[in-house]
Design a protein around this motif. Structure first.
Motif, mmCIF file in Angstrom:
data_model
loop_
_atom_site.group_PDB
_atom_site.id
_atom_site.type_symbol
_atom_site.label_atom_id
_atom_site.label_comp_id
_atom_site.label_asym_id
_atom_site.label_seq_id
_atom_site.Cartn_x
_atom_site.Cartn_y
_atom_site.Cartn_z
ATOM 1 N N ALA A 124 0.854 -1.340 -0.037
ATOM 2 C CA ALA A 124 0.181 -0.012 0.077
ATOM 3 C C ALA A 124 1.027 1.398 -0.043
ATOM 4 O O ALA A 124 0.413 2.228 -0.199
ATOM 5 N N ARG A 127 2.772 3.837 -5.234
ATOM 6 C CA ARG A 127 1.949 4.601 -5.972
ATOM 7 C C ARG A 127 1.473 4.207 -7.304
ATOM 8 O O ARG A 127 2.582 3.665 -7.969
ATOM 9 N N MET A 241 -3.700 -0.204 -8.273
ATOM 10 C CA MET A 241 -3.508 -0.708 -6.658
ATOM 11 C C MET A 241 -4.268 -2.207 -7.066
ATOM 12 O O MET A 241 -5.204 -2.370 -7.535
ATOM 13 N N GLU A 246 -6.984 -0.164 -1.008
ATOM 14 C CA GLU A 246 -7.615 1.355 -1.279
ATOM 15 C C GLU A 246 -8.970 1.171 -1.952
ATOM 16 O O GLU A 246 -9.152 1.983 -2.518
#
Ligand code: HPA
Length: 279
Positions: A124, A127, A241, A246
């Protein structure tokens, strides 16, 4: 009665075919360009293009954005043999069909393999748009191209996968990324068969195993490359991701869009590494 050729004979025939097309070019680096990353091949100068389908015994690419050809020529001062697109297990290819072009590169005398892909980030702290050096992998495809008796005729099949991703090439890539200000992470890559994306529960499980990125390629290529003694560098572009991180729910369109946005940094990273490779 005609006897079917062995894997070793097929690799030799395919390599001889490609060599005959190269007009004396002697590639020093093999590059596999993954999803959305194929445009790098346009930067290769004085190029010869060979569609996969023309190479004896080789399968063609069917995946979106995978052109499916070899492009051989000059990049950053070196002769490279790029695969503009790759072969995946999820296209219905056997592990040996996926590995075939890598064994052919080795037969052509190519000592170094740079394999690239788009991947989802399980870590996490990564990016979208970052690049990630593979420090190691978890082959969760359930398949291995070296299984069976024929790969043993190419090279000994019980080989070590310690340091499969070359420490010295990773060091070079880190230096290039720093110099070029390209965001570069480093972590464990987990490879799956696909083609469906993962569930959130799978991603949570993979995170607990220490995986940082996930995608549907690379492991079989790297096993094949190490089998025949090639030095390997693996680089992912974090295109999304991973599912559930997220709240993400990845899709193919997003993957290609991010790759298009990161084309320039990708070119600088790869060219810097190719230029810095010892000749
Ligand atoms: N999962 C699997 N393969 C992928 C992903 C992903 O999140 N992103 C790009 N290829």
């Amino acid at each position: 009665m005609q006897v079917a050729p062995t894997l070793k004979q097929k690799v030799a025939e395919a390599a001889a075919f490609i060599e005959g097309r190269l007009g004396g070019r002697r590639p020093a680096v093999g590059i596999v360009l993954g999803s959305g990353l194929g445009p790098l091949a346009e930067a290769i100068e004085d190029a010869v293009c060979i569609p996969f389908g023309e190479v004896p015994f080789m399968k063609t690419s069917t995946a979106t954005s995978h052109v499916g050809r070899f492009v051989c020529g000059r990049l950053a001062g070196k002769c490279v043999l790029a695969m503009q697109g790759r072969l995946h297990g999820y296209e219905g290819n056997t592990p040996q069909e996926v590995a075939f072009p890598i064994w052919v590169m080795a037969q052509l005398g190519v000592p170094v393999l740079i394999t690239t892909n788009a991947a989802g980030a399980i870590n996490a702290s990564y990016r979208v748009g970052d690049f990630c050096l593979m420090s190691d992998h978890i082959n969760f495809t359930g398949r291995n191209p070296v299984a069976g008796t024929e790969p043993d005729e190419l090279a000994f099949r019980f080989f070590s996968m310690a340091d499969a991703y070359s420490p010295r090439l990773r060091q070079l890539a880190r230096e290039v990324a720093r110099r070029e200000a390209v965001p570069l992470q480093e972590g464990v890559y987990l490879g799956l068969l696909g083609p469906s994306f993962e569930t959130p529960a799978e991603i949570r499980a993979f995170r607990s195993w220490g995986a940082d990125t996930v995608a549907m390629s690379v492991c079989e290529e790297v096993i094949a490359a190490r089998h025949v003694g090639m030095e390997v560098l693996g680089i992912s572009l974090v295109s999304n991701m991973a599912c559930g991180i997220e709240g993400a729910s990845p899709n193919d369109t997003e993957v290609l869009q991010v790759a298009a946005q990161r084309e320039e940094d990708f070119r600088r990273l790869i060219c810097g590494v190719v230029e810095g490779l010892p000749s």
